[in-house]
Design a protein around this motif. Structure first.
Motif, PDB file in Angstrom:
ATOM      1  N   VAL A  61       0.822  -1.197   0.000  1.00  0.00           N
ATOM      2  CA  VAL A  61       0.000   0.000   0.000  1.00  0.00           C
ATOM      3  C   VAL A  61       0.860   1.252   0.000  1.00  0.00           C
ATOM      4  CG1 VAL A  61      -1.573   1.382   1.427  1.00  0.00           C
ATOM      5  CG2 VAL A  61      -2.061  -1.028   1.009  1.00  0.00           C
ATOM      6  N   ARG A  62       1.849   1.294   0.908  1.00  0.00           N
ATOM      7  CA  ARG A  62       2.654   2.505   0.989  1.00  0.00           C
ATOM      8  C   ARG A  62       3.481   2.711  -0.281  1.00  0.00           C
ATOM      9  NH1 ARG A  62       6.671   4.191   5.886  1.00  0.00           N
ATOM     10  NH2 ARG A  62       7.964   2.472   5.086  1.00  0.00           N
ATOM     11  N   ASP A  63       4.016   1.621  -0.834  1.00  0.00           N
ATOM     12  CA  ASP A  63       4.818   1.760  -2.050  1.00  0.00           C
ATOM     13  C   ASP A  63       3.965   2.200  -3.237  1.00  0.00           C
ATOM     14  OD1 ASP A  63       7.092   1.168  -0.764  1.00  0.00           O
ATOM     15  OD2 ASP A  63       7.558  -0.671  -1.840  1.00  0.00           O
ATOM     16  N   LEU A  64       2.781   1.598  -3.380  1.00  0.00           N
ATOM     17  CA  LEU A  64       1.911   1.978  -4.496  1.00  0.00           C
ATOM     18  C   LEU A  64       1.449   3.427  -4.363  1.00  0.00           C
ATOM     19  CD1 LEU A  64      -0.368  -1.175  -4.988  1.00  0.00           C
ATOM     20  CD2 LEU A  64       1.536  -0.428  -6.399  1.00  0.00           C
ATOM     21  N   VAL A  65       1.044   3.808  -3.175  1.00  0.00           N
ATOM     22  CA  VAL A  65       0.593   5.182  -2.959  1.00  0.00           C
ATOM     23  C   VAL A  65       1.733   6.168  -3.219  1.00  0.00           C
ATOM     24  CG1 VAL A  65      -0.222   6.826  -1.218  1.00  0.00           C
ATOM     25  CG2 VAL A  65      -1.256   4.559  -1.379  1.00  0.00           C
ATOM     26  N   GLY A  66       2.925   5.833  -2.764  1.00  0.00           N
ATOM     27  CA  GLY A  66       4.078   6.701  -2.993  1.00  0.00           C
ATOM     28  C   GLY A  66       4.420   6.834  -4.462  1.00  0.00           C
ATOM     29  N   LEU A  67       4.291   5.758  -5.225  1.00  0.00           N
ATOM     30  CA  LEU A  67       4.581   5.826  -6.660  1.00  0.00           C
ATOM     31  C   LEU A  67       3.619   6.760  -7.389  1.00  0.00           C
ATOM     32  CD1 LEU A  67       5.413   2.093  -7.415  1.00  0.00           C
ATOM     33  CD2 LEU A  67       6.968   4.017  -7.613  1.00  0.00           C
ATOM     34  N   TYR A  68       2.402   6.885  -6.895  1.00  0.00           N
ATOM     35  CA  TYR A  68       1.426   7.778  -7.522  1.00  0.00           C
ATOM     36  C   TYR A  68       1.468   9.193  -6.946  1.00  0.00           C
ATOM     37  CZ  TYR A  68      -0.771   3.914 -10.026  1.00  0.00           C
ATOM     38  OH  TYR A  68      -1.023   2.858 -10.879  1.00  0.00           O
ATOM     39  N   GLY A  69       2.458   9.475  -6.114  1.00  0.00           N
ATOM     40  CA  GLY A  69       2.607  10.825  -5.578  1.00  0.00           C
ATOM     41  C   GLY A  69       1.795  11.088  -4.326  1.00  0.00           C
ATOM     42  N   GLY A  70       1.319  10.056  -3.645  1.00  0.00           N
ATOM     43  CA  GLY A  70       0.570  10.225  -2.409  1.00  0.00           C
ATOM     44  C   GLY A  70       1.374   9.776  -1.205  1.00  0.00           C
ATOM     45  N   HIS A  71       0.715   9.681  -0.087  1.00  0.00           N
ATOM     46  CA  HIS A  71       1.391   9.180   1.114  1.00  0.00           C
ATOM     47  C   HIS A  71       0.369   8.541   2.057  1.00  0.00           C
ATOM     48  CE1 HIS A  71       0.320  13.375   2.177  1.00  0.00           C
ATOM     49  NE2 HIS A  71       0.065  12.872   3.359  1.00  0.00           N
ATOM     50  N   VAL A  72       0.903   7.727   2.985  1.00  0.00           N
ATOM     51  CA  VAL A  72       0.087   6.993   3.956  1.00  0.00           C
ATOM     52  C   VAL A  72       0.523   7.406   5.354  1.00  0.00           C
ATOM     53  CG1 VAL A  72      -0.672   4.727   4.751  1.00  0.00           C
ATOM     54  CG2 VAL A  72      -0.043   5.059   2.355  1.00  0.00           C
ATOM     55  N   ALA A  73      -0.454   7.657   6.231  1.00  0.00           N
ATOM     56  CA  ALA A  73      -0.152   8.036   7.613  1.00  0.00           C
ATOM     57  C   ALA A  73      -1.018   7.218   8.559  1.00  0.00           C
ATOM     58  CB  ALA A  73      -0.393   9.526   7.828  1.00  0.00           C
ATOM     59  N   LEU A  74      -0.479   6.946   9.746  1.00  0.00           N
ATOM     60  CA  LEU A  74      -1.204   6.217  10.785  1.00  0.00           C
ATOM     61  C   LEU A  74      -1.424   7.143  11.974  1.00  0.00           C
ATOM     62  CD1 LEU A  74       0.642   2.768  10.726  1.00  0.00           C
ATOM     63  CD2 LEU A  74      -1.505   3.361   9.616  1.00  0.00           C
ATOM     64  N   ASP A  75      -2.532   6.898  12.683  1.00  0.00           N
ATOM     65  CA  ASP A  75      -2.846   7.697  13.864  1.00  0.00           C
ATOM     66  C   ASP A  75      -3.823   6.899  14.724  1.00  0.00           C
ATOM     67  OD1 ASP A  75      -2.887   9.748  15.641  1.00  0.00           O
ATOM     68  OD2 ASP A  75      -3.776  11.232  14.297  1.00  0.00           O
ATOM     69  N   ALA A  76      -4.094   7.419  15.889  1.00  0.00           N
ATOM     70  CA  ALA A  76      -5.080   6.776  16.757  1.00  0.00           C
ATOM     71  C   ALA A  76      -6.484   7.113  16.251  1.00  0.00           C
ATOM     72  CB  ALA A  76      -4.905   7.234  18.189  1.00  0.00           C
ATOM     73  N   ALA A  77      -7.349   6.120  16.205  1.00  0.00           N
ATOM     74  CA  ALA A  77      -8.709   6.317  15.713  1.00  0.00           C
ATOM     75  C   ALA A  77      -9.629   6.746  16.844  1.00  0.00           C
ATOM     76  CB  ALA A  77      -9.232   5.027  15.074  1.00  0.00           C
ATOM     77  N   PRO A  78     -10.636   7.574  16.562  1.00  0.00           N
ATOM     78  CA  PRO A  78     -11.621   7.936  17.603  1.00  0.00           C
ATOM     79  C   PRO A  78     -12.354   6.714  18.165  1.00  0.00           C
ATOM     80  CG  PRO A  78     -11.791   9.411  15.703  1.00  0.00           C
ATOM     81  CD  PRO A  78     -10.874   8.300  15.307  1.00  0.00           C
ATOM     82  N   LEU A  79     -12.420   5.636  17.365  1.00  0.00           N
ATOM     83  CA  LEU A  79     -13.097   4.417  17.832  1.00  0.00           C
ATOM     84  C   LEU A  79     -12.255   3.645  18.828  1.00  0.00           C
ATOM     85  CD1 LEU A  79     -14.527   3.111  14.420  1.00  0.00           C
ATOM     86  CD2 LEU A  79     -15.695   4.469  16.171  1.00  0.00           C
TER      87      LEU A  79
END
Length: 451
Positions: free
Chosen positions: A419-437
């Motif tokens: 996921v991170r590699d594919l998103v990065g190749l298309y010029g995007g990025h992936v981030a993680l955080d704590a969910a409200p749930l």
């Protein structure tokens, strides 16, 4: 300002406007000067005629007094300070003048001109600067008479002023009309380029595969060349996909044979050797899947026309995940704050969303919430689950190839890395955080395309 001058339309319109204004300015100046020369000559001719008439009408009485046989034919010499004046002087000091002078004098300075010669001078008159014509006229009995006839320069200036004002308004209207006509001409002339830009935008968004060729002859060769480039690029991508599929098939067939051999070894009681073979086969399979997906995305990101609608791609993935994890009573929901299209191949976007939602479904206790929103030039897909979550120090760890935080959860530790590699190749990025749930939030940011 510099950005403004990069526009063909601005350059053409400003250039045309400058030439129109410059041309009409020069034309206006020349017309004004020609009219001034014409009117001045007309005034001089009129004074010359009045002087000739006055020379004929003036006479000398036997007692030496000057008189006119009749009034001048032009009534403008009658009203007080009308701007039209005349005066006749005899050498002995006798003089007569026009009623318009009203007792004031008309200065005839300097020596009188020779007989038959006219002298044009400017003097201070009763009502301002005066344009004066002087001449000497032979008398029947005695020395020649000196006469002067003049007109206020103010009257000439008023005529010129009215003409110049009318000329300015007329040229301003003509200039405005010509500039509007130039703007319309530029707009009409650049319409094929505007149409071509919209066609390129449609190709970029995946709404068309080629440019129209029914364009003017100056633009048609460019459209044909671009279409040839697009077709060549698509053909190259088709070959790359085919080769990637053939390579995957060629590599996975021997792996399947090795896996089958490992099962036979396990059945024959050689469990340890079978486990080693199965582990290595699984690692090879993960590497093949990872590298082929990465190579495919790297090739596609350079292709024009990449576009995927998030809703269209997400809905079937959500339905599949609901069925897959529904047995554990995990519910999937999605909310759209905005419709969005992203510059990602639809198949790759489906793979990205499938891996992310599958990972969330595996860790969720009861629910996975997905939200889609537009943020400037990007689109964000936010996935929240109510699972155990992760400590912040483990966020980077889960993106490692083959990394798994819990061996009891099914999977190969490959999804988030891809996921991170594919998103990065298309010029995007992936981030993680704590969910409200209470679990983990994953934020996908991808380049958006305006519809």
């Amino acid at each position: 300002m510099r950005r403004l001058w990069t526009s063909f339309r601005t350059r053409l319109i400003v250039g045309a406007a400058l030439w129109i204004i410059a041309g009409l300015t020069v034309s206006g100046f020349l017309l004004s000067e020609l009219f001034k020369a014409h009117v001045t000559q007309q005034f001089d001719d009129e004074l010359h005629g009045h002087a000739a008439e006055l020379a004929v009408l003036v006479g000398v009485a036997p007692d030496g007094k000057l008189f006119l046989h009749r009034r001048l034919s032009d009534p403008r010499f009658l009203p007080k300070e009308s701007g039209f004046y005349w005066r006749v002087e005899a050498p002995g000091g006798q003089a007569i003048a026009s009623p318009s002078l009203a007792g004031r004098t008309l200065p005839l300075t300097g020596p009188p001109p020779d007989t038959g010669v006219e002298r044009h001078v400017f003097v201070a008159g009763p009502s301002g600067r005066l344009r004066l014509v002087e001449r000497s006229v032979a008398a029947a009995h005695g020395p020649p008479l000196r006469l002067g006839i003049g007109v206020d320069q103010r009257l000439l200036d008023e005529v010129l002023g009215r003409f110049n004002w009318t000329l300015f308004l007329s040229l301003a209207i003509v200039a405005s009309g010509l500039i509007v006509a130039a703007m319309l001409q530029v707009w009409f002339g650049l319409r094929p380029l505007t149409r071509m830009r919209h066609a390129l935008s449609a190709v970029r968004m995946g709404q068309a595969s080629r440019l129209p060729e029914d364009l003017p002859s100056e633009v048609r060769p460019l459209a044909k060349d671009l279409n040839a480039l697009l077709e060549g690029n698509l053909e190259m991508l088709r070959r790359a996909r085919t080769q990637a599929g053939n390579l995957a098939h060629a590599l996975k067939t021997p792996l399947a044979i090795l896996t089958d051999e490992a099962e036979r070894l396990a059945a024959a009681g050689q469990r340890e050797a079978a486990d080693v073979i199965e582990l290595q086969c699984e690692r090879m399979r993960r590497q093949i899947d990872y590298q082929i997906a990465r190579a495919r995305a790297a090739a596609l990101k350079r292709s024009p026309g990449l576009a995927a609608d998030i809703r269209t791609t997400l809905e079937p993935v959500m339905a599949a995940m609901s069925r897959l994890h529904g047995r554990r009573d995990v519910a999937f929901s999605v909310g759209y704050d905005a419709e969005a299209r992203v510059a990602v191949d639809a198949q790759d976007l489906g793979e990205i969303l499938g891996n992310v939602l599958d990972n969330a479904g595996k860790w969720a206790r009861t629910r996975v919430d997905v939200s889609v929103r537009r943020h400037g030039d990007s689109a964000e897909i936010i996935v929240d689950d109510d699972g155990p979550g992760l400590p912040p120090e483990s966020y980077e760890h889960v993106f490692g190839l083959g990394e798994r935080l819990d061996e009891h959860i099914a999977g190969h530790g490959l999804g988030l890395s891809i996921v991170r590699d594919l998103v990065g190749l298309y010029g995007g990025h992936v981030a993680l955080d704590a969910a409200p749930l209470g679990g983990l939030r994953l934020i996908l940011t991808l380049p958006a395309i305006d519809a």
